[in-house]
Design an enzyme around this catalytic site. Structure first.
Site, PDB file in Angstrom:
ATOM      1  N   GLY A  59       0.830  -1.194   0.000  1.00  0.00           N
ATOM      2  CA  GLY A  59       0.000   0.000   0.000  1.00  0.00           C
ATOM      3  C   GLY A  59       0.862   1.242   0.000  1.00  0.00           C
ATOM      4  N   CYS A  86       5.377  -6.055   1.625  1.00  0.00           N
ATOM      5  CA  CYS A  86       5.728  -4.632   1.649  1.00  0.00           C
ATOM      6  C   CYS A  86       5.040  -3.940   2.837  1.00  0.00           C
ATOM      7  CB  CYS A  86       5.383  -3.995   0.307  1.00  0.00           C
ATOM      8  SG  CYS A  86       6.203  -2.392   0.050  1.00  0.00           S
ATOM      9  N   TYR A  87       4.054  -3.082   2.604  1.00  0.00           N
ATOM     10  CA  TYR A  87       3.347  -2.438   3.709  1.00  0.00           C
ATOM     11  C   TYR A  87       2.762  -3.477   4.652  1.00  0.00           C
ATOM     12  CZ  TYR A  87      -0.043   0.493   6.206  1.00  0.00           C
ATOM     13  OH  TYR A  87      -0.773   1.130   7.187  1.00  0.00           O
ATOM     14  N   HIS A 173       8.060  -7.539  -3.728  1.00  0.00           N
ATOM     15  CA  HIS A 173       6.764  -7.934  -4.301  1.00  0.00           C
ATOM     16  C   HIS A 173       6.918  -9.242  -5.082  1.00  0.00           C
ATOM     17  CE1 HIS A 173       4.378  -4.304  -3.394  1.00  0.00           C
ATOM     18  NE2 HIS A 173       5.550  -3.698  -3.440  1.00  0.00           N
ATOM     19  N   GLU A 175       4.496 -10.906  -6.401  1.00  0.00           N
ATOM     20  CA  GLU A 175       3.416 -11.071  -7.370  1.00  0.00           C
ATOM     21  C   GLU A 175       3.737 -10.499  -8.743  1.00  0.00           C
ATOM     22  OE1 GLU A 175       2.494  -7.152  -5.191  1.00  0.00           O
ATOM     23  OE2 GLU A 175       3.498  -9.052  -4.812  1.00  0.00           O
ATOM     24  N   ASP A 231     -17.970 -11.451 -21.315  1.00  0.00           N
ATOM     25  CA  ASP A 231     -18.579 -11.628 -19.991  1.00  0.00           C
ATOM     26  C   ASP A 231     -20.048 -12.032 -20.101  1.00  0.00           C
ATOM     27  OD1 ASP A 231     -16.102 -10.691 -19.272  1.00  0.00           O
ATOM     28  OD2 ASP A 231     -16.798  -8.700 -18.696  1.00  0.00           O
ATOM     29  N   LYS A 373     -11.033 -12.035 -15.487  1.00  0.00           N
ATOM     30  CA  LYS A 373     -11.255 -12.073 -16.933  1.00  0.00           C
ATOM     31  C   LYS A 373     -10.621 -13.298 -17.585  1.00  0.00           C
ATOM     32  CE  LYS A 373     -12.676  -9.138 -19.490  1.00  0.00           C
ATOM     33  NZ  LYS A 373     -14.007  -8.922 -20.124  1.00  0.00           N
TER      34      LYS A 373
END
Length: 517
Positions: A59, A86-87, A173, A175, A231, A373
């Site tokens: 964040g 991180c945060y 990070h 990710e 969708d 998605k």
């Protein structure tokens, strides 16, 4: 294996990170079900949801900022494994007695990380690796309650674990793709530490959802609004598998569609799925309402109001309807704050059919509300949808109206529609359509001087936009080959009457957006 996502749910606490959705997608990629929840979700509610593990996102705040987002400290006493990123690492360490201070040397970008304490979190990861950092504050030192697992040149605690509690933290990070072993680290947390088994499988999800739809719908009818996009198409295909002829699909042709879209929807749902398809020709109604309107927000409001009127009129012609289905995806739920467990901030609301369920007295069905998605596309293939629909690029709700800058007229839409079709056709012929996340043409509200034959012309300018992105939160312009761009430009100028200039948009997001309006 029967899908029981509740039995190995991972909760991702959102502290305002731009990467929160990316964390969730990486977890889903490991076949583990996860949900993004608000950062202050009470420990009692967390316990009720019975997660296998918790991930605290990064964040932009400092843990010492007034009003900085905080989690309920009691979550660390639940006995559930926690991974702070991180945060999230800094907050966990501060709450549990560690010391967090601003660093004299901030780290942004790639850094070399050395792992000096082997731990299940780093199984199969080399001792020295590249990681992606983005922080100003950092944990200054590990005390008796914490064990430092890794360092960088400027960060003494790049990874940490608590001595007593199953609490782990990463200053970097995992990710993002810039941390090459990030997926392995996340997998280690999910499987080695949380004990997940990987029960999240789309075929099982489809079977379970179909069974739930049959039970809920019973002998009633359900309306599904079709837009031509993936969708709504996957939603319709799921409903048709569940209750067949009880589904009525409504497709509103607003005159703002891409070339051939009307025919493609008819061919897929009427001819292939044999659906009860209601096609409403409302082109004149929409164009009349948009006459003389140039402001993009006013266009959106007008299109939304007219759509509701048209859809409502057609829906009332269908008898015994109790349900209305829409193709809401998980990012839509996250961004609209639709769940009481969801993030605190409401970014935007963009449900496909607005207030229609309440207005018409229908109950809302959202069978895709737990999917991203990419998962929706894979599910579409499982359900037998044509690849042309499954892999279709995203299309804005207001359609070509917000790609036709300035006033919207039938003539200007024809110019845009034909130029857009040439662009997409050439991308497909070059094998680059699937490599771009979104590509389209934009008709600019200016005229450009040109020379055609022996005469001077003042005609339209077409801008081409193609981007590459994983999550649509950030995007970079696609480096299309020059020869391909030249071919596209030549075809558009030669084949689309009224165009004498083609330009290519090389803006990234941020600072630009993907769409122009």
């Amino acid at each position: 294996m029967t899908l029981l996502p509740e039995s190995e749910r991972i909760l991702i606490f959102d502290f305002g990170a731009q990467y929160a959705q990316l964390i969730a997608r990486r977890v889903r990629d490991q076949n583990v079900f996860c949900q993004i929840v608000r950062h202050d979700l009470p420990a009692e509610r967390v316990a009720e949801m019975a997660p296998q593990g918790l991930i605290l996102s990064g964040g932009p705040a400092s843990v010492y900022d007034p009003g900085a987002p905080r989690c309920d400290p009691a979550i660390f006493e639940l006995g559930v494994p926690v991974l702070g990123i991180c945060y999230g690492l800094q907050l966990a360490c501060q709450i549990l007695g560690g010391k967090v201070l601003p660093s004299s040397k901030r780290e942004f970008g790639r850094a070399h990380c050395h792992i000096h304490s082997k731990d299940p979190l780093f199984t199969g990861v080399p001792e020295d690796m590249v990681v992606w950092m983005s922080h100003g504050d950092q944990v200054q030192s590990a005390n008796g309650e914490f064990l430092a697992l890794a360092t960088t040149d400027t960060c003494p605690v790049a990874a940490v674990r608590h001595a007593r509690l199953p609490v782990f933290g990463l200053q970097f990070h995992p990710e993002v793709s810039h941390t090459p072993y990030g997926n392995r680290i996340l997998r280690n947390f999910l499987y080695e530490i949380c004990g997940c088994q990987g029960l999240w499988r789309l075929p099982s999800f489809a079977d379970q959802t179909v069974a739930e739809l049959r039970q809920r719908i019973g002998c009633n009818r359900v309306i599904c609004g079709l837009s031509g996009g993936v969708d709504s198409s996957v939603t319709a295909a799921m409903l048709l598998r569940a209750v067949g002829g009880q589904v009525a699909c409504i497709f509103v042709d607003n005159g703002l569609l891409r070339k051939g879209e009307n025919e493609a929807v008819r061919r897929t749902f009427r001819d292939h799925f044999h659906a009860d398809l209601h096609v409403v020709d409302a082109r004149e109604r929409f164009l009349s309402a948009l006459a003389g309107v140039a402001d993009p927000q006013e266009k959106r409001l007008i299109i939304g109001h007219v759509f509701i009127d048209v859809f409502r009129d057609e829906a009332r012609r269908i008898e015994n309807v109790r349900f209305l289905a829409q193709g809401t995806l998980y990012p839509d739920v996250i961004e609209s704050g639709a769940s009481h467990n969801g993030p605190a901030a409401t970014i935007k609301t963009h449900h496909n059919v607005g207030g229609l369920p309440k207005e018409l007295g229908f109950e809302l069905i959202e069978p895709l509300k737990d999917l991203f998605k990419d998962e929706t596309r894979r599910l579409g293939l499982e359900l037998g949808l044509p690849e042309g629909i499954v892999w279709r690029h995203p299309f804005p709700g207001p359609g070509l109206a917000v790609r036709c800058l300035g006033p919207v007229t039938a003539a200007r839409l024809d110019v845009l529609r034909n130029a857009d079709a040439i662009f997409l056709e050439e991308l497909k012929l070059a094998g680059l359509y699937r490599q771009t996340a979104q590509a389209f043409a934009v008709l600019l509200p200016v005229q450009s001087v040109g020379v055609m034959g022996d005469g001077r012309t003042y005609e339209n300018v077409i801008a081409l936009r193609a981007v590459e992105t994983e999550d649509f939160m950030t995007a970079d312009w696609a480096r299309l080959p020059y020869d391909l761009l030249a071919k596209i430009s030549t075809r558009i100028i030669n084949e689309v009457a009224g165009v004498n200039r083609v330009v290519y948009d090389i803006s990234s997001k941020p600072p630009a957006t993907i769409e122009w309006e």
